[in-house]
Write an enzyme that holds these catalytic residues in place. Structure first.
Site, PDB file in Angstrom:
ATOM      1  N   GLY A 220      32.277  46.947  36.284  1.00  0.00           N
ATOM      2  CA  GLY A 220      33.196  47.472  37.283  1.00  0.00           C
ATOM      3  C   GLY A 220      34.585  46.962  36.972  1.00  0.00           C
TER       4      GLY A 220
ATOM      5  N   MET B  16      38.076  44.711  38.091  1.00  0.00           N
ATOM      6  CA  MET B  16      38.241  43.440  38.779  1.00  0.00           C
ATOM      7  C   MET B  16      38.139  43.727  40.285  1.00  0.00           C
ATOM      8  SD  MET B  16      41.444  41.721  36.814  1.00  0.00           S
ATOM      9  CE  MET B  16      42.524  42.750  37.760  1.00  0.00           C
ATOM     10  N   ASP B  17      37.853  42.706  41.060  1.00  0.00           N
ATOM     11  CA  ASP B  17      37.825  42.819  42.524  1.00  0.00           C
ATOM     12  C   ASP B  17      36.737  43.727  43.062  1.00  0.00           C
ATOM     13  OD1 ASP B  17      40.079  41.279  42.449  1.00  0.00           O
ATOM     14  OD2 ASP B  17      41.470  42.932  42.791  1.00  0.00           O
TER      15      ASP B  17
ATOM     16  N   GLY C 145      33.579  42.873  43.200  1.00  0.00           N
ATOM     17  CA  GLY C 145      32.480  42.084  43.738  1.00  0.00           C
ATOM     18  C   GLY C 145      31.400  41.708  42.740  1.00  0.00           C
ATOM     19  N   LYS C 146      31.732  41.739  41.449  1.00  0.00           N
ATOM     20  CA  LYS C 146      30.730  41.425  40.431  1.00  0.00           C
ATOM     21  C   LYS C 146      30.164  40.015  40.580  1.00  0.00           C
ATOM     22  CE  LYS C 146      33.397  42.035  37.011  1.00  0.00           C
ATOM     23  NZ  LYS C 146      34.504  42.460  37.868  1.00  0.00           N
TER      24      LYS C 146
ATOM     25  N   GLU D 296      31.283  37.318  33.524  1.00  0.00           N
ATOM     26  CA  GLU D 296      32.453  37.457  32.636  1.00  0.00           C
ATOM     27  C   GLU D 296      31.989  37.808  31.221  1.00  0.00           C
ATOM     28  OE1 GLU D 296      35.168  37.576  34.172  1.00  0.00           O
ATOM     29  OE2 GLU D 296      35.106  36.188  35.876  1.00  0.00           O
TER      30      GLU D 296
ATOM     31  N   VAL E 187      44.341  36.689  28.700  1.00  0.00           N
ATOM     32  CA  VAL E 187      45.217  35.711  29.337  1.00  0.00           C
ATOM     33  C   VAL E 187      44.703  35.580  30.765  1.00  0.00           C
ATOM     34  CG1 VAL E 187      47.550  35.149  30.113  1.00  0.00           C
ATOM     35  CG2 VAL E 187      47.234  36.366  27.948  1.00  0.00           C
TER      36      VAL E 187
ATOM     37  N   GLY F 149      44.557  35.010  34.578  1.00  0.00           N
ATOM     38  CA  GLY F 149      45.589  35.325  35.562  1.00  0.00           C
ATOM     39  C   GLY F 149      45.978  34.164  36.463  1.00  0.00           C
TER      40      GLY F 149
ATOM     41  N   TYR G 268      46.989  40.009  37.683  1.00  0.00           N
ATOM     42  CA  TYR G 268      46.312  41.275  37.413  1.00  0.00           C
ATOM     43  C   TYR G 268      46.235  42.068  38.707  1.00  0.00           C
ATOM     44  CZ  TYR G 268      45.165  39.470  32.862  1.00  0.00           C
ATOM     45  OH  TYR G 268      45.260  38.985  31.592  1.00  0.00           O
TER      46      TYR G 268
END
Ligand code: ZN
Length: 225
Positions: free
Chosen positions: A9, A11-12, A14-15, A87, A171, A173, A185
């Site tokens: 998915g 970012m953000d 909910g992984k 990740e 990089v 965040g 990000y």
């Protein structure tokens, strides 16, 4: 049959929360797992979610060999029923192959969580190899939202408030770099990604969701460099 699954998915979406929930569910059934992560925002050897939950995890370095780690646990008489790998976009292609081998030869379930593409819209190496090798790819349904309210599908890198499309792939965040620039990000819908209109730029141009789709005149697609 054991499976290699890639939960992907933006970012953000909910992984990491789902990764923690999955670990909890398995534990509740007396299953024993190992948790891995890389470059988590909370620091080394921690898997954390934006909702504030976190747990201990193995930190994945480029040198880590998943096959060796799991075999080591097994030879010491420890049970390993499943792996949770957060990740996973940051893992190397070779590490994804090690995970596939853990599934095939040891019969251990491997659940990978990660984002697919970087701030340039190019696939991360780990995500690419997972698309190639996974038994299943599951796109997470908790949709992250762009500032305009549309479903966010792209990860933008913002340096000092300005969206960039060039630079190093990885990089972390919320950090000030050596040059004191703030790297952040933001998830955007494709339309606003292509127009490089992040929330900061939208505020500056006084674009509000109410005046969509007229914002397209405010932010034309920039010419290709
Ligand atoms: Zn948008």
């Amino acid at each position: 049959m054991a499976e290699l699954v890639f939960f992907s998915g933006t970012m953000d979406c909910g992984k990491s929360t789902l990764a923690l929930q999955m670990d909890h569910n398995h534990r509740a059934r007396q299953r024993v797992g190992q948790i891995f992560t890389k470059l988590d925002r909370m620091g080394e050897s921690v898997l954390s979610s934006r909702l504030g939950l976190s747990t201990q995890a193995h930190e994945v370095t480029d040198e880590l060999d998943f096959w060796d780690v799991v075999v080591e646990h097994l030879t010491h008489g420890q049970r390993v029923d499943y792996l949770i790998c957060d990740e996973a976009q940051f893992y190397t292609g070779a590490q994804i192959e090690q995970l596939a081998r853990v599934v095939d030869e040891l019969g251990i379930d491997v659940n990978c969580f990660g984002i697919t593409a970087d701030f340039r819209t190019e696939l991360f190496p780990g995500a690419k190899r997972l698309f190639e090798l996974a038994d299943r790819v599951q796109v997470l349904q908790v949709a992250a939202l762009c500032w305009c309210g549309e479903r966010a599908t792209h990860n933008a890198r913002i340096i000092d408030g300005v969206m960039v499309v060039e630079g190093e792939q990885v990089v972390v965040g919320d950090t000030a770099t050596a040059t004191e620039s703030l790297v952040e990000y933001e998830v955007l819908c494709r339309r606003h990604y292509m127009r490089r209109m992040n929330s900061h730029a939208a505020r500056k141009a006084s674009v509000t969701p109410d005046v969509l789709p007229f914002d397209l005149d405010v932010c034309p697609v920039p010419p290709r460099a």
